[in-house]
Design a protein around this motif. Structure first.
Motif, short mmCIF file in Angstrom:
data_model
loop_
_atom_site.label_atom_id
_atom_site.label_comp_id
_atom_site.label_asym_id
_atom_site.label_seq_id
_atom_site.Cartn_x
_atom_site.Cartn_y
_atom_site.Cartn_z
N ALA A 55 -5.92 4.02 8.09
CA ALA A 55 -5.39 4.13 6.73
C ALA A 55 -5.88 2.91 5.97
N THR A 56 -6.74 3.13 4.99
CA THR A 56 -7.44 1.99 4.38
C THR A 56 -6.86 1.53 3.06
N ALA A 57 -6.04 2.34 2.41
CA ALA A 57 -5.45 1.92 1.13
C ALA A 57 -4.23 2.78 0.84
N ILE A 58 -3.32 2.22 0.07
CA ILE A 58 -2.13 2.92 -0.41
C ILE A 58 -2.09 2.77 -1.93
N LEU A 59 -1.83 3.86 -2.64
CA LEU A 59 -1.90 3.86 -4.10
C LEU A 59 -0.63 4.46 -4.68
N PRO A 60 0.05 3.77 -5.61
CA PRO A 60 1.19 4.39 -6.26
C PRO A 60 0.72 5.50 -7.20
N THR A 61 1.48 6.58 -7.25
CA THR A 61 1.25 7.65 -8.21
C THR A 61 2.45 7.70 -9.16
N ALA A 62 2.45 8.62 -10.09
CA ALA A 62 3.54 8.68 -11.06
C ALA A 62 4.88 8.95 -10.39
N ASP A 63 4.87 9.73 -9.30
CA ASP A 63 6.13 10.10 -8.67
C ASP A 63 6.13 9.91 -7.16
N ASP A 98 -8.31 3.07 -11.65
CA ASP A 98 -8.72 2.36 -12.86
C ASP A 98 -7.59 2.40 -13.89
N PRO A 99 -7.74 1.75 -15.04
CA PRO A 99 -6.64 1.71 -16.02
C PRO A 99 -6.25 3.07 -16.58
N ALA A 100 -7.04 4.12 -16.33
CA ALA A 100 -6.65 5.47 -16.72
C ALA A 100 -6.03 6.25 -15.56
N GLY A 101 -5.96 5.64 -14.37
CA GLY A 101 -5.41 6.31 -13.20
C GLY A 101 -6.43 7.02 -12.35
#
Length: 297
Positions: A55-63, A98-101
Motif C-alpha cells: 500500500a503506497t499511498a492513502i488519499l482523503p476523498t470528499a466522504d 492536485d488542487p482540483a482533486g
C-alpha cells in the motif's frame, strides 16, 4: 541559509519498514501514513488498518479514503469500494491529488530498474501516462496558485518543475528547479511538501535531513533528523504548522540503525502548509474483492 529549527522528534512508537505518504485529515485533525511493504495504514490515534500489500499511498476523498495498491487506486470507504487500474504500472509509489482533486500516481519497477517507471494521471476511469522513462517517480506538489507542479525522479538527484494547467491537468516546460544532491553532498530527494509561501520541503533518503527550497530554487533551510532515511513530509496540526515526517527502518552509512528509524517524527515550523485537497475518485468500475479491506485494528 537557516539551521535554527529544533530537531524533529519521534511522535509515535510504531516502527515502519518503509513509512511513507503522510497526509493530514482536516475532518478529524489527525494524521495517516502507510508502511508500504506491510500494507498497513497507521492512524495517529494509535489504530492501524491492514490492506493488501504493498500500500503506497492513502488519499482523503470528499466522504472517505482512497488508497494506492498493487493494481491501482481503490476506494476504501465508498459504496462500491471500486478500483481504477493503472495499466502498465509495475509498482506504484508516491501519489497525491492536485488542487482540483485530480489523482496523480508515480510508479517504479519493484527491483528499482532505471527507466521503467512513469508518472500517471487519472482521467475518468483511465490512467494517462504523462511522463515515461522515470526510475523512481516520487515527490509531488503544486504551487499555492496551482500554476506550477513539482516532481521528483529520485535517481536524478533533483526536483523538476512544470507549468501546470489546472483546468485539464496538462503539464509543459519541464525544467530543473533544484539540485538536491548537489546541495546536500549526500542523500537522494524523496517526498516533498509545499508550504503557504510556495517553498518546498524535501526529505533526503540516505541524507538524514530535510531541505527547504524557496520558490526561486535557492536552498533556505537544512533540517537534520536523527535517522538515515526520512521519506516524506506533510503539514498538519490545527494550525497546519507541524511538519510530520515519515522515515524508513534503514541503517546509516555506518551500517547501524538509529534508535528511531522507521518512526513518525514531527517538528514545528514557522510557515504553515495548505490542507490537502480531497481526491475526486474518478470512477466506480467494479467492486473490490470481499474482505480485502478489513476495519481498523
Amino acid at each position: 541559509m537557516s539551521t535554527s529549527l529544533p530537531a524533529p522528534r519521534p511522535v509515535d512508537d510504531r516502527v515502519s519498514s518503509l513509512g511513507e505518504g503522510p497526509v493530514w485529515d482536516v475532518r478529524t485533525n489527525s494524521l495517516r501514513w502507510v508502511d508500504i511493504p506491510a500494507g498497513t495504514v497507521h492512524h495517529s490515534d494509535g489504530s492501524s488498518r491492514r490492506l493488501p500489500p504493498p500500500a503506497t499511498a492513502i488519499l482523503p476523498t470528499a466522504d472517505g479514503w482512497a488508497a494506492v495498491l498493487r493494481d491501482g487506486v481503490v476506494e476504501l470507504d465508498g459504496p462500491a469500494r471500486a478500483a481504477v487500474p493503472l495499466g502498465r504500472a509495475e509498482r506504484c509509489n508516491d501519489a497525491k491529488a492536485d488542487p482540483a482533486g485530480r489523482i496523480w500516481v508515480g510508479t517504479m519497477a519493484p527491483e528499482e530498474t532505471l527507466g521503467r517507471g512513469a508518472l500517471l494521471r487519472l482521467d475518468g476511469t483511465e490512467a494517462t501516462e504523462v511522463i515515461s522513462g522515470a526510475s523512481i517517480a516520487n515527490g509531488l506538489g503544486w504551487s499555492p496558485d496551482a500554476r506550477l507542479m513539482y516532481w521528483i525522479d529520485t535517481p536524478t538527484g533533483r526536483i523538476d518543475v512544470f507549468d501546470y494547467d489546472l483546468a485539464d491537468g496538462s503539464v509543459r516546460g519541464r525544467r530543473p528547479f533544484a539540485d538536491v544532491r548537489g546541495d546536500s553532498g549526500g542523500g537522494h530527494p524523496d517526498g516533498l511538501a509545499v508550504d503557504a509561501e510556495g517553498a518546498l520541503w524535501v526529505a533526503l533518503w540516505g541524507g538524514a535531513a530535510l531541505h527547504r527550497y524557496l520558490p526561486d530554487g535557492r536552498l533556505d533551510t537544512v533540517l537534520p533528523i536523527a535517522v538515515a532515511c526520512p521519506t516524506s513530509c506533510a503539514f498538519g496540526g490545527e494550525d497546519l504548522r507541524t511538519l510530520y515526517i515519515t522515515t524508513a527502518h534503514r541503517p546509516g552509512a555506518d551500517g547501524r540503525f538509529a534508535p528511531d528509524a522507521g518512526r513518525l517524527h514531527a517538528v514545528r515550523v514557522p510557515v504553515p502548509g495548505p490542507p490537502p485537497t480531497p481526491a475526486v475518485f474518478p470512477g466506480r468500475v467494479g467492486a473490490s474483492p470481499g474482505g480485502a479491506f478489513p476495519p481498523s485494528e
